[in-house]
Design an enzyme around this catalytic site. Structure first.
Site, mmCIF file in Angstrom:
data_model
loop_
_atom_site.group_PDB
_atom_site.id
_atom_site.type_symbol
_atom_site.label_atom_id
_atom_site.label_comp_id
_atom_site.label_asym_id
_atom_site.label_seq_id
_atom_site.Cartn_x
_atom_site.Cartn_y
_atom_site.Cartn_z
ATOM 1 C CG HIS A 207 -0.333 -0.052 2.535
ATOM 2 N ND1 HIS A 207 0.417 -1.116 2.976
ATOM 3 C CD2 HIS A 207 -0.357 0.839 3.573
ATOM 4 C CE1 HIS A 207 0.836 -0.888 4.212
ATOM 5 N NE2 HIS A 207 0.390 0.293 4.588
ATOM 6 C CG HIS A 209 0.236 3.926 4.827
ATOM 7 N ND1 HIS A 209 -0.494 3.059 5.612
ATOM 8 C CD2 HIS A 209 -0.636 4.891 4.416
ATOM 9 C CE1 HIS A 209 -1.761 3.472 5.670
ATOM 10 N NE2 HIS A 209 -1.858 4.583 4.963
ATOM 11 C CG ASP A 211 5.170 2.323 7.365
ATOM 12 O OD1 ASP A 211 4.320 2.767 6.577
ATOM 13 O OD2 ASP A 211 4.875 1.566 8.311
ATOM 14 C CG HIS A 212 4.365 -0.452 4.003
ATOM 15 N ND1 HIS A 212 4.362 -1.773 4.377
ATOM 16 C CD2 HIS A 212 3.822 0.233 5.051
ATOM 17 C CE1 HIS A 212 3.837 -1.886 5.590
ATOM 18 N NE2 HIS A 212 3.512 -0.682 6.015
#
Length: 421
Positions: A207, A209, A211-212
């Site tokens: 997804h 966000h 932190d990904h």
């Protein structure tokens, strides 16, 4: 939205006990950093019956995003909780209400410290996990835990860090998620690939966000040939789309994409067919519960995930979920219990109203419902920033399920339980 006080103050824990599931909690602290933040101090273990919640708020952030309240990160120091409001990194999360649900799951696990995860670990014959180096805590030399400087700069809710996964058994493998853009992660990926003579053929993002997705620029800098191989459900510039059911194949691994919105609108899980395992992203974590955008959508996705009958979960944060069906059952049961309590309280309020001679549906405002559930002596910030948004989101979900409805009376939205005869 009211700004939080600049200094700590005690708040009776009864004000949030039921919403947060803080069994035996004694104190809640609100505050925002001024001068010497206590985040730099050791967080010393407290007796087990004590739960301490420290919420930090940056007034500039609140003015810029008045409806946004970032999710909690829970430090595993017996039963101590740290929350930080922060705009950068991780994700600008999302729904101030559903973070309450996330607190509950974490707090239920605070009797145990989070397990240590290796930076690089072969967790199955086909899956190599590389931590994103964006952990949400740091263990000091004296044995106490304090917040990582990276936590203050960005990531919340990252537990031991974002899990990134190298999948396959041959020379060409695929990568799931890229961490937050921490240089140490890029170095780990580079050395791991070089040390095993591995090349990446696909990069799949669960997804949007940060932190990904934050490590994508580092990947492209190191491996420019990947510029046509970055996949995401709702693609950004230079990325390719992932469709529900799309399959990616490398030697030793067949990975099928499953659209599972809820934590975010574009959230994807990935099934590793050879292991009957699922990369669960942020929909289901290795420890505790995830914050979500839309409760009803997330619960529908979890039920769909149940129907796929995968045995093992590889989450985006936390340890491997060895019994994924049980974890999914637990998540859904906890949320259903909260819904039932809201409905029963509405029914009780209607009965009391009728007992006093009033007529009508016995409808009440969110504020009245919160008071009935949690008492009159609520702290104003607990009420407006946590409990009322939480109950409002649950009511919206219940309305979609035809268990409650609302009417507008005197210019106010008032809710009532639907009773079928």
């Amino acid at each position: 939205m009211l700004a939080l006080h600049q200094t700590q103050r005690d708040v009776p824990c009864s004000e949030v006990h039921d919403a947060l599931g803080l069994q035996g909690a004694r104190s809640i602290y609100f505050g925002r950093p001024t001068g010497r933040s206590i985040l730099s101090d050791p967080i010393r273990p407290r007796p087990m019956p004590t739960v301490t919640v420290i919420i930090y708020s940056d007034i500039r952030f609140l003015l810029e995003f008045p409806s946004v309240f970032l999710c909690a990160y829970v430090l595993p120091v017996q039963r101590t909780v740290i929350m930080a409001n922060e705009k950068r990194g991780g994700y600008r999360q999302i729904n101030q209400a559903l973070n309450i649900c996330a607190w509950e799951g974490y707090l239920n696990e605070q009797h145990a410290r989070l397990p240590t995860l290796e930076d690089v670990e072969q967790i199955s014959p086909r899956v190599l996990r590389v931590l994103g180096q964006n952990e949400g805590k740091v263990r000091r030399a004296d044995g106490y835990y304090t917040c990582s400087s990276r936590l203050i700069e960005g990531p919340q809710f990252t537990l031991q860090g974002t899990n990134t996964y190298i999948v396959g058994t041959g020379r060409h493998r695929l990568l799931i998620d890229t961490g937050q853009g921490i240089p140490e992660w890029a170095s780990l990926i580079s050395s791991t690939l070089a040390g095993s003579s591995i090349e990446l053929s696909h990069v799949l993002l669960t997804h949007w966000h940060g932190d990904h997705t934050g490590g994508v620029p580092d990947l492209l800098r190191m491996y420019p040939d990947l510029s046509d191989s970055i996949y995401k459900h709702t693609p950004g510039k230079g990325q390719k789309p992932i469709s529900d059911g799309q399959t990616f194949r490398v030697e030793g691994a067949t990975v099928r994409a499953v659209h599972t919105p809820g934590h975010s609108h574009d959230h994807m899980c990935f099934i590793l067919e050879e292991e009957n395992a699922m990369f669960t992203g942020d929909n289901v974590l290795g420890h505790g519960s995830s914050a979500v955008e839309v409760l009803s959508t997330w619960m529908s996705s979890l039920r769909m995930m149940q129907s796929l009958r995968c045995a093992v979960g590889y989450p985006a944060h936390g340890a491997v979920i060895r019994d994924l069906p049980s974890k999914l059952d637990l998540e859904l049961t906890q949320k259903a219990r909260r819904e039932d309590r809201v409905v029963e309280t509405l029914k009780q309020m209607k009965t009391e109203t009728q007992r006093n001679g009033a007529r009508g549906k016995g409808s009440v405002t969110v504020q009245q419902l919160v008071t009935a559930m949690h008492g009159h002596d609520l702290d104003e910030q607990v009420r407006t920033m946590a409990l009322e948004p939480f109950v409002d989101e649950v009511l919206r979900k219940l309305a979609q399920d035809d268990r409650v409805a609302f009417e507008v009376r005197g210019g106010q939205k008032k809710w009532f339980a639907i009773e079928y005869t």
